[in-house]
Design a protein around this motif. Structure first.
Motif, mmCIF file in Angstrom:
data_model
loop_
_atom_site.group_PDB
_atom_site.id
_atom_site.type_symbol
_atom_site.label_atom_id
_atom_site.label_comp_id
_atom_site.label_asym_id
_atom_site.label_seq_id
_atom_site.Cartn_x
_atom_site.Cartn_y
_atom_site.Cartn_z
ATOM 1 N N MET A 129 -6.799 -9.530 -6.884
ATOM 2 C CA MET A 129 -8.119 -9.478 -6.280
ATOM 3 C C MET A 129 -8.426 -9.013 -4.723
ATOM 4 N N ARG A 130 -7.245 -8.720 -4.399
ATOM 5 C CA ARG A 130 -6.672 -8.979 -2.708
ATOM 6 C C ARG A 130 -5.529 -8.011 -2.098
ATOM 7 N N ASP A 131 -4.167 -8.224 -2.808
ATOM 8 C CA ASP A 131 -3.546 -7.807 -2.258
ATOM 9 C C ASP A 131 -3.653 -6.302 -3.434
ATOM 10 N N GLY A 132 -4.070 -7.019 -4.988
ATOM 11 C CA GLY A 132 -3.628 -5.989 -6.081
ATOM 12 C C GLY A 132 -4.737 -4.574 -5.356
ATOM 13 N N GLY A 150 -9.575 -17.658 0.431
ATOM 14 C CA GLY A 150 -9.833 -15.937 0.842
ATOM 15 C C GLY A 150 -9.051 -15.892 2.269
ATOM 16 N N LEU A 151 -8.655 -14.619 2.175
ATOM 17 C CA LEU A 151 -7.752 -14.016 3.666
ATOM 18 C C LEU A 151 -8.543 -13.460 5.099
ATOM 19 N N ALA A 152 -7.891 -14.215 6.118
ATOM 20 C CA ALA A 152 -7.792 -14.275 6.798
ATOM 21 C C ALA A 152 -7.190 -13.980 7.955
ATOM 22 N N ILE A 159 -8.022 -21.930 2.653
ATOM 23 C CA ILE A 159 -8.769 -20.343 3.221
ATOM 24 C C ILE A 159 -6.901 -20.103 4.004
ATOM 25 N N HIS A 160 -6.606 -18.714 3.360
ATOM 26 C CA HIS A 160 -5.277 -17.811 3.874
ATOM 27 C C HIS A 160 -5.622 -17.104 5.146
ATOM 28 N N THR A 161 -4.830 -17.831 5.927
ATOM 29 C CA THR A 161 -4.579 -16.466 7.595
ATOM 30 C C THR A 161 -3.110 -16.296 8.216
ATOM 31 N N PHE A 162 -3.364 -15.186 8.832
ATOM 32 C CA PHE A 162 -1.466 -13.953 9.181
ATOM 33 C C PHE A 162 -1.585 -13.347 10.287
ATOM 34 N N ILE A 163 -0.540 -13.468 10.650
ATOM 35 C CA ILE A 163 -0.475 -13.217 11.822
ATOM 36 C C ILE A 163 1.211 -12.596 11.810
ATOM 37 N N PRO A 187 3.597 -15.383 8.297
ATOM 38 C CA PRO A 187 3.645 -14.462 9.832
ATOM 39 C C PRO A 187 4.207 -13.312 8.636
ATOM 40 N N GLU A 188 3.403 -12.461 8.613
ATOM 41 C CA GLU A 188 3.339 -11.102 8.355
ATOM 42 C C GLU A 188 4.445 -10.489 8.205
ATOM 43 N N ASP A 189 5.151 -8.748 7.970
ATOM 44 C CA ASP A 189 6.434 -8.802 8.038
ATOM 45 C C ASP A 189 7.385 -9.773 8.560
ATOM 46 N N ILE A 205 6.215 -16.959 3.096
ATOM 47 C CA ILE A 205 7.010 -15.770 3.890
ATOM 48 C C ILE A 205 7.003 -14.276 2.828
ATOM 49 N N PRO A 206 6.565 -13.884 3.875
ATOM 50 C CA PRO A 206 6.190 -12.114 2.994
ATOM 51 C C PRO A 206 6.894 -11.639 3.731
ATOM 52 N N ASP A 207 7.412 -10.575 2.236
ATOM 53 C CA ASP A 207 8.498 -9.660 2.651
ATOM 54 C C ASP A 207 7.415 -8.274 2.766
ATOM 55 N N THR A 208 6.675 -8.138 3.929
ATOM 56 C CA THR A 208 5.579 -7.102 3.758
ATOM 57 C C THR A 208 6.100 -5.601 3.108
ATOM 58 N N VAL A 209 7.388 -5.106 4.164
ATOM 59 C CA VAL A 209 7.269 -3.887 3.290
ATOM 60 C C VAL A 209 8.360 -3.838 2.235
ATOM 61 N N VAL A 244 6.795 -17.131 -1.119
ATOM 62 C CA VAL A 244 6.583 -16.471 -0.874
ATOM 63 C C VAL A 244 6.137 -15.540 -1.358
ATOM 64 N N HIS A 245 5.758 -13.969 -1.335
ATOM 65 C CA HIS A 245 5.230 -13.287 -1.158
ATOM 66 C C HIS A 245 5.790 -11.660 -0.910
ATOM 67 N N CYS A 246 6.422 -11.161 -2.459
ATOM 68 C CA CYS A 246 7.185 -9.953 -1.759
ATOM 69 C C CYS A 246 5.993 -9.476 -2.782
ATOM 70 N N PRO A 283 -10.466 -2.988 2.009
ATOM 71 C CA PRO A 283 -9.839 -4.685 2.804
ATOM 72 C C PRO A 283 -8.767 -4.008 3.975
ATOM 73 N N GLN A 284 -7.814 -5.300 4.463
ATOM 74 C CA GLN A 284 -7.589 -5.317 5.548
ATOM 75 C C GLN A 284 -7.158 -3.874 6.513
ATOM 76 N N LYS A 285 -8.449 -3.973 6.896
ATOM 77 C CA LYS A 285 -8.553 -2.521 8.543
ATOM 78 C C LYS A 285 -9.229 -3.643 9.805
HETATM 79 O O1 KIV Z 1 2.127 -8.195 2.784
HETATM 80 C C1 KIV Z 1 1.613 -9.137 3.683
HETATM 81 O O2 KIV Z 1 2.114 -9.591 4.238
HETATM 82 C C2 KIV Z 1 0.437 -10.034 3.171
HETATM 83 C C3 KIV Z 1 0.260 -10.785 4.261
HETATM 84 C C4 KIV Z 1 -1.330 -11.129 4.254
HETATM 85 C C5 KIV Z 1 0.101 -12.038 3.514
HETATM 86 O O3 KIV Z 1 0.226 -9.123 2.611
#
Ligand code: KIV
Ligand code: ZN
Length: 514
Positions: A12-15, A72-74, A96-100, A140-142, A168-172, A201-203, A509-511
């Motif tokens: 419901m968030r990344d999907g 919730g993401l922030a 709460i899930h926070t990222f940068i 830590p995004e990316d 640990i996200p593999d964002t791309v 992990v978040h791949c 989302p995520q703008k």
């Molecule tokens: O892919 C990503 O880096 C994300 C983060 C917000 C976890 O979705």
């Protein structure tokens, strides 16, 4: 005793970040309930700061879910953290899930921040989030393209600030299994306070490696996987929940952990997410594809008949597949109907809702002799889709379609309590019907997707139609089911227009740029 592998669902968030996969608040509540029955540990319900609609959805999910943690993401910004904290107030268990971002590319080009500033933002965000809950996750995004030394520095700092899950996200989707697994192992070994946190992990699946990378991470110490139903997600999607869960379960000889997932609920969740988002599941998709347990070759069929394990490593029924069973028919009463619905986990908020779906069931039973579980699920989907905002109602549709003639449709709608009738010609029966409706409703939306799926087998099967409309950057999915696919198409179009009219104005989302 094996370790617990935490399953964090982000459908419901990344999907929802898949182009076109937008979900309304009520749809998120339905998915949230299905995920809770699946016994998902953490449900990421959205990104509250993204829009008022997203905030309301997270709040609504937080209020109804009791067993799973709602997250919730922030971004690492005070205003985002506060919105997430507010939205999660009613949750039984809140995270709460926070990222940068931490890769050199993202820090320099996107954030225009120094590494020290990034650490400062991250620590501040975690400390602020702790004012709302003790359950804080930091990403830590990316990370897949970040320097390991820097990851060690920032992760150590956020653990000290109170983060208890390090994701640990593999964002791309850039990582390769062996290398990603080694990164997880190194981080756990090198960060001095790593024993105070769970590694997650978040791949992403850009190279088709999201599941493989996630499993490699688990073999190297990760104890949470972030994943989505049907692998939905940004671009090529995320690791698919059903695949990671069944891999870990099937290969208990390899994994030192197991999940608490009730795998028999997997198929129901997959179908629900597919029908709400309008993203069909490919037939050869592992676990939930129509062919996942079908044997075509004679040699395979012969083997399976002699001993199932010759060609099957899992049992279809363990993930929710049942043979198409006739469960109910024209003469079934309300009690039989209600008890089958309960067995299928289809719950109703009120007697009126139950009565409405029962009435739809009786109408369907008049047209279709055998009613299968899949038919019942479609009835509930359709009823809840319609229930949301029915400003426009389909009253009747007549279509003339003849070889050598141009098809013509005549449609009557009730718009804001007034009946109106219109006609249109089209390239085919569906085209004429949708044009006739559009002439009356004047939505001026553009059609992004039209798809038809048969719900069961046979020519009397209901067709489930998805219509995706876009207007002013807003995307909605309409759904309609009927034994007549032209009527199903008209219902789906009307449903989509109703959604466009609704006040739930949600941005993608995520703008934003932190
Ligand atoms: O892919 C990503 O880096 C994300 C983060 C917000 C976890 O979705
Ligand atoms: Zn992601």
């Amino acid at each position: 005793m094996k370790d617990k592998l935490i399953i964090f669902d982000t459908t419901m968030r990344d999907g929802e970040q898949s182009p076109g996969a937008s979900m309304t608040r009520d749809e998120k509540i339905r998915i949230g309930r299905a995920l809770e029955r699946l016994r998902v540990d953490v449900i990421e319900a959205g990104f509250p700061a993204a829009s008022p609609g997203d905030f309301e959805s997270v709040q609504a999910v937080a209020n109804v879910i009791k067993d799973s943690t709602v997250c919730g993401l922030a971004r690492a910004l005070d205003k985002d953290i506060d919105r997430a904290g507010e939205a999660l107030k009613g949750a039984s268990h809140a995270r709460i899930h926070t990222f940068i971002a931490t890769s050199p590319l993202h820090m320099q080009k996107k954030l225009q921040m120094t590494p020290d500033q990034v650490i400062e933002y991250a620590v501040r965000a975690v400390k602020r989030a702790r004012q709302y809950t003790d359950d804080i996750e930091f990403s830590p995004e990316d990370a897949g393209r970040s320097e390991e030394d820097f990851l060690c520095r920032i992760l150590e700092a956020v653990i000290d600030a109170g983060a208890r899950t390090l994701n640990i996200p593999d964002t791309v989707g850039y990582s390769i299994p062996q290398q990603f697994g080694a990164t997880i192992k190194n981080l756990i070994e090198r960060i001095p306070n790593s024993d105070k946190a769970i590694f997650s992990v978040h791949c992403h699946n850009d190279l088709g490696l999201a599941v493989a990378n996630s499993l490699s991470a688990v073999m190297n110490g990760a104890r949470q996987i972030e994943c989505t139903i049907n692998g939905l997600g940004e671009r090529a999607g995320n690791a698919s929940l059903e695949e990671v869960v069944m891999a870990v379960r099937t290969r208990q000889d390899v994994f030192a952990c197991d999940t608490g997932i009730d795998t028999r609920e997997i198929l129901t969740c997959s179908k629900l997410v597919s029908s709400i988002t309008g993203f069909p599941v490919q037939p050869n998709k592992a676990i939930v594809g129509a062919n996942a347990f079908a044997h075509e070759s004679g040699i395979h069929q012969d083997g399976v008949l002699k001993n199932r394990e010759t060609y099957e490593i899992m049992r279809a029924e363990d993930v929710g597949w049942t043979a198409n069973r006739m469960v109910l028919g024209k003469h079934s009463g309300r009690n039989a109907f209600k008890s089958r619905m309960t067995e299928l986990g289809l719950v109703f908020d009120s007697e009126e809702e139950l009565n409405d779906v029962f009435m739809r069931f009786k109408q369907l039973a008049d047209k279709k002799h055998d009613i299968f579980d899949e038919d019942l699920q479609a009835l509930v989907s359709e009823a809840s889709f319609e229930a949301e905002d029915e400003f426009i109602k389909l009253i009747s549709l007549k279509v003339c379609s003849e070889t050598g003639e141009v098809p013509v449709a005549r449609v009557t709608l009730r718009i804001d309590n007034q009946e109106v009738t219109g006609e249109a010609e089209g390239g085919g029966a569906v085209d004429a019907s949708l044009k006739a409706i559009e002439n009356l409703v004047q939505s001026k939306a553009s059609l992004e997707l039209y798809s038809v799926n048969n719900i069961t087998n046979g020519t009397d099967s209901q067709g489930e139609v998805t219509v995706r409309l876009e207007k002013g950057g807003r995307i909605v999915n309409g759904l309609g089911a009927d034994t007549d696919i032209v009527i199903a198409s008209a219902k789906a179009y009307v449903n989509a227009v109703n959604k466009l009219q609704s006040s739930d104005l949600r941005q993608h989302p995520q703008k934003g740029n932190v």
